[in-house]
Design a protein around this motif. Structure first.
Motif, PDB file in Angstrom:
ATOM      1  N   THR A  12       0.952  -1.247  -0.045  1.00  0.00           N
ATOM      2  CA  THR A  12       0.086   0.065  -0.059  1.00  0.00           C
ATOM      3  C   THR A  12       0.683   1.310  -0.037  1.00  0.00           C
ATOM      4  O   THR A  12       2.116   1.104   0.224  1.00  0.00           O
ATOM      5  CB  THR A  12      -0.935  -0.038   1.281  1.00  0.00           C
ATOM      6  N   SER A  52       2.389   4.396   1.275  1.00  0.00           N
ATOM      7  CA  SER A  52       2.579   4.995   2.715  1.00  0.00           C
ATOM      8  C   SER A  52       3.227   6.131   2.539  1.00  0.00           C
ATOM      9  O   SER A  52       4.639   6.412   2.195  1.00  0.00           O
ATOM     10  CB  SER A  52       3.366   3.984   3.554  1.00  0.00           C
ATOM     11  N   HIS A  88      -6.400   5.110   2.604  1.00  0.00           N
ATOM     12  CA  HIS A  88      -6.743   3.610   2.212  1.00  0.00           C
ATOM     13  C   HIS A  88      -8.140   3.378   2.246  1.00  0.00           C
ATOM     14  O   HIS A  88      -8.562   2.553   1.417  1.00  0.00           O
ATOM     15  CB  HIS A  88      -5.791   2.999   3.434  1.00  0.00           C
ATOM     16  N   ARG A 143      -0.858   0.240  -5.632  1.00  0.00           N
ATOM     17  CA  ARG A 143      -1.083   0.451  -4.403  1.00  0.00           C
ATOM     18  C   ARG A 143      -2.486   0.182  -3.893  1.00  0.00           C
ATOM     19  O   ARG A 143      -2.606  -0.107  -2.646  1.00  0.00           O
ATOM     20  CB  ARG A 143      -0.887   1.911  -3.691  1.00  0.00           C
ATOM     21  N   CYS A 144      -3.284   0.047  -4.802  1.00  0.00           N
ATOM     22  CA  CYS A 144      -4.671  -0.282  -4.556  1.00  0.00           C
ATOM     23  C   CYS A 144      -5.366  -1.601  -4.858  1.00  0.00           C
ATOM     24  O   CYS A 144      -6.561  -1.798  -4.509  1.00  0.00           O
ATOM     25  CB  CYS A 144      -5.429   1.018  -4.577  1.00  0.00           C
TER      26      CYS A 144
END
Length: 193
Positions: free
Chosen positions: A2, A4, A16, A139-140
């Motif tokens: 993810t 950060s 998030h 990231r998602c």
């Protein structure tokens, strides 16, 4: 893995759990450090006193929204322009995706369609749309067929080019070094021409 960023943990948590916050962070990611851009949705939610809502932001009194953006510390170095941009993006979300930012990507048939959808948002040129597509994919977990190709070089798995590649302090440093190299090369190109 993810996203950060070195920002308030609550701001990271909002990115998030809230697709609108993530999208608005990308909207604001220009001419300010990425940490500022991606923490501003959290600060905006705090100033509103509630979760972000595309319908509410689309219908918000424009002057009152500018005041929220301009309140110290300002959410962006250009609070008036970026408040208007956020409102424009939210209006598109309401008109095309029933106010649900996640619908921008959740039912896209493939990476090309997703890139087209993102690129149709106010303020998203080709490069910014590719970066957001890479952010979603890397990231998602938003990985429609062909997403890496549609994201261009930003989709490369080992790249350190944008916010899509930031997972820790080291990756942030590498992204910043890459951007500095691009600026130096551009400056050298204009000086030599």
């Amino acid at each position: 893995m993810t996203l950060s960023l070195p920002i308030d943990p609550e701001a990271n948590a909002l990115l998030h759990r809230d697709p609108l916050a993530l999208l608005l962070g990308m909207v604001l990611d220009q001419q300010v450090p990425m940490e500022k851009a991606f923490s501003s949705p959290y600060v905006l939610a705090q100033r509103l006193g509630r979760d972000l809502d595309a319908r509410e932001l689309a219908d918000h009194d424009p002057q009152a929204l500018v005041a929220l953006f301009a309140q110290s510390p300002a959410l962006h170095r250009f609070p008036k322009a970026m408040a208007a941009r956020v409102q424009e993006v939210c209006r598109v979300l309401v008109d095309r995706y029933d106010g649900d930012a996640a619908r921008l990507w959740s039912d896209a048939a493939d990476g090309r369609e997703l890139l087209r959808r993102v690129g149709e948002l106010p303020g998203f040129g080709a490069q910014k749309a590719q970066i957001f597509l890479a952010l979603l994919g890397k990231r998602c977990g938003v990985t429609p067929a062909g997403w890496r190709e549609a994201a261009g070089g930003y989709g490369d798995p080992d790249a350190y080019r944008s916010v899509a590649d930031v997972t820790d302090a080291d990756s942030l440093r590498r992204v910043r070094e890459y951007k500095q190299q691009l600026k130096a090369a551009a400056k050298a190109g204009t000086a030599g021409g």
